[in-house]
Scaffold this motif. Structure first.
Motif, PDB file in Angstrom:
ATOM      1  N   UNK A 112       0.996  -1.458   0.120  1.00 20.40           N
ATOM      2  CA  UNK A 112       0.090   0.536   0.108  1.00 20.40           C
ATOM      3  C   UNK A 112       1.171   1.696  -0.359  1.00 20.40           C
ATOM      4  N   UNK A 113       2.076   1.195   0.782  1.00 19.76           N
ATOM      5  CA  UNK A 113       2.889   2.555   0.822  1.00 19.76           C
ATOM      6  C   UNK A 113       3.510   2.973  -0.942  1.00 19.76           C
ATOM      7  N   UNK A 114       4.225   1.143  -0.920  1.00 20.27           N
ATOM      8  CA  UNK A 114       4.572   1.946  -2.707  1.00 20.27           C
ATOM      9  C   UNK A 114       3.479   2.294  -3.570  1.00 20.27           C
ATOM     10  N   UNK A 115       2.106   1.641  -3.204  1.00 15.34           N
ATOM     11  CA  UNK A 115       1.109   2.126  -4.353  1.00 15.34           C
ATOM     12  C   UNK A 115       1.252   3.652  -4.018  1.00 15.34           C
ATOM     13  N   UNK A 116       0.755   4.331  -3.078  1.00 20.42           N
ATOM     14  CA  UNK A 116       1.015   5.363  -2.803  1.00 20.42           C
ATOM     15  C   UNK A 116       1.972   6.351  -3.375  1.00 20.42           C
ATOM     16  N   UNK A 117       3.186   5.578  -2.808  1.00 25.38           N
ATOM     17  CA  UNK A 117       4.888   6.506  -3.074  1.00 25.38           C
ATOM     18  C   UNK A 117       4.613   6.646  -4.976  1.00 25.38           C
ATOM     19  N   UNK A 118       3.474   5.988  -5.784  1.00 30.71           N
ATOM     20  CA  UNK A 118       3.489   6.396  -7.329  1.00 30.71           C
ATOM     21  C   UNK A 118       3.134   7.391  -7.523  1.00 30.71           C
ATOM     22  N   UNK A 119       3.558   7.854  -8.595  1.00 32.39           N
ATOM     23  CA  UNK A 119       3.030   8.982  -9.204  1.00 32.39           C
ATOM     24  C   UNK A 119       1.765   8.987  -9.886  1.00 32.39           C
ATOM     25  N   UNK A 120       1.319   9.790 -10.172  1.00 34.01           N
ATOM     26  CA  UNK A 120       0.990  11.119  -9.578  1.00 34.01           C
ATOM     27  C   UNK A 120       1.009  11.733  -8.712  1.00 34.01           C
ATOM     28  N   UNK A 121       1.720  12.715  -7.788  1.00 31.72           N
ATOM     29  CA  UNK A 121       1.325  13.460  -6.107  1.00 31.72           C
ATOM     30  C   UNK A 121       0.343  14.301  -6.138  1.00 31.72           C
ATOM     31  N   UNK A 122      -0.455  15.001  -7.280  1.00 33.62           N
ATOM     32  CA  UNK A 122      -1.575  15.310  -6.554  1.00 33.62           C
ATOM     33  C   UNK A 122      -2.430  15.130  -5.816  1.00 33.62           C
ATOM     34  N   UNK A 123      -3.655  16.124  -5.274  1.00 33.87           N
ATOM     35  CA  UNK A 123      -3.306  16.266  -3.656  1.00 33.87           C
ATOM     36  C   UNK A 123      -5.173  15.251  -4.169  1.00 33.87           C
ATOM     37  N   UNK A 124      -5.377  15.349  -5.409  1.00 32.99           N
ATOM     38  CA  UNK A 124      -6.599  14.164  -5.116  1.00 32.99           C
ATOM     39  C   UNK A 124      -6.593  13.051  -5.589  1.00 32.99           C
ATOM     40  N   UNK A 125      -5.727  12.635  -6.542  1.00 32.23           N
ATOM     41  CA  UNK A 125      -4.949  11.415  -6.525  1.00 32.23           C
ATOM     42  C   UNK A 125      -4.327  10.747  -5.369  1.00 32.23           C
ATOM     43  N   UNK A 126      -3.510  11.273  -4.683  1.00 37.81           N
ATOM     44  CA  UNK A 126      -2.984  11.214  -3.412  1.00 37.81           C
ATOM     45  C   UNK A 126      -4.301  10.610  -2.539  1.00 37.81           C
ATOM     46  N   UNK A 127      -5.237  11.259  -2.643  1.00 33.51           N
ATOM     47  CA  UNK A 127      -6.542  10.598  -1.939  1.00 33.51           C
ATOM     48  C   UNK A 127      -6.976   9.723  -1.828  1.00 33.51           C
ATOM     49  N   UNK A 128      -7.281   9.495  -3.774  1.00 30.28           N
ATOM     50  CA  UNK A 128      -7.894   8.463  -4.276  1.00 30.28           C
ATOM     51  C   UNK A 128      -7.098   7.009  -3.752  1.00 30.28           C
ATOM     52  N   UNK A 129      -5.551   7.298  -3.923  1.00 25.08           N
ATOM     53  CA  UNK A 129      -4.872   6.465  -3.581  1.00 25.08           C
ATOM     54  C   UNK A 129      -5.008   5.600  -2.030  1.00 25.08           C
ATOM     55  N   UNK A 130      -4.976   6.829  -1.223  1.00 25.22           N
ATOM     56  CA  UNK A 130      -5.224   6.344   0.561  1.00 25.22           C
ATOM     57  C   UNK A 130      -6.440   5.488   0.167  1.00 25.22           C
ATOM     58  N   UNK A 131      -7.379   6.728  -0.033  1.00 21.25           N
ATOM     59  CA  UNK A 131      -9.163   5.483  -0.494  1.00 21.25           C
ATOM     60  C   UNK A 131      -8.668   3.626  -0.318  1.00 21.25           C
ATOM     61  N   UNK A 132      -8.106   3.555  -1.316  1.00 22.76           N
ATOM     62  CA  UNK A 132      -7.750   2.581  -2.174  1.00 22.76           C
ATOM     63  C   UNK A 132      -7.380   1.269  -1.242  1.00 22.76           C
ATOM     64  N   UNK A 133      -5.700   2.460  -0.674  1.00 20.15           N
ATOM     65  CA  UNK A 133      -4.996   1.786   0.445  1.00 20.15           C
ATOM     66  C   UNK A 133      -5.961   1.286   1.680  1.00 20.15           C
ATOM     67  N   UNK A 134      -7.272   1.952   2.187  1.00 19.83           N
ATOM     68  CA  UNK A 134      -7.485   1.556   3.251  1.00 19.83           C
ATOM     69  C   UNK A 134      -8.429   0.825   3.227  1.00 19.83           C
ATOM     70  N   UNK A 135      -9.588   0.944   1.975  1.00 20.50           N
ATOM     71  CA  UNK A 135     -10.223  -0.174   1.612  1.00 20.50           C
ATOM     72  C   UNK A 135      -9.825  -1.340   1.452  1.00 20.50           C
TER      73      UNK A 135
END
Length: 109
Positions: free
Chosen positions: A38-61
Motif C-alpha cells: 500500500x505504501x509503495x502504491x501511494x508512493x508512485x506518481x502522480x502526486x496531486x492532492x486528489x490522486x493521493x486521496x484516491x490512492x489512500x482510499x484504495x489502500x485503506x479499503x
C-alpha cells in the motif's frame, strides 16, 4: 464400568501460536506485507492532492479487506476456523476428484 481414560480437548485448540488477540505471526506478516504494498502504491506518481486521496482510499479499503479475511470466523461454533482456512478447504474440495457411480445394467434371465 470404566472404559478407560477419556481425553477432552477444547474446541478452540489449534497448532498456531497466537501473539495478540488471535493474530498469529503469519497474520502479522500478511498485514505488514499488504501495508508495504500500500505504501509503495501511494508512493508512485502522480502526486496531486486528489490522486493521493484516491490512492489512500484504495489502500485503506484493501487493508480493511485483508483485516476482515484474517479476523472473521465464518462458523460460529468453531472459533479456530477463519475465512482463509474455510476458503482454502472449499477450493481444495472443489478441485478434488469426484467418484461417480453408474447404474447397474439390467440383465434378462
Amino acid at each position: 464400568m470404566k472404559k478407560g481414560k477419556e481425553f477432552i480437548f477444547p474446541e478452540n485448540v489449534d497448532m498456531k501460536f497466537g501473539i495478540w488477540k488471535d493474530y498469529t505471526l503469519k497474520d502479522f506478516g500478511v498485514i505488514g506485507l499488504s501495508a508495504l504494498i500500500g505504501l509503495a502504491f501511494v508512493g508512485i506518481p502522480p502526486y496531486g492532492l486528489i490522486f493521493v486521496a484516491i490512492k489512500l482510499f484504495v489502500v485503506i479499503l484493501a487493508m480493511t479487506c485483508v483485516m476482515a479475511i484474517l479476523t472473521i470466523k465464518p462458523i460460529k461454533a468453531r472459533k479456530n476456523i477463519r475465512v482463509r482456512d474455510y476458503l482454502r478447504i472449499r477450493s481444495k474440495y472443489a478441485k478434488g476428484q469426484r467418484l461417480y457411480y453408474l447404474a447397474p445394467k439390467k440383465r434378462d434371465r
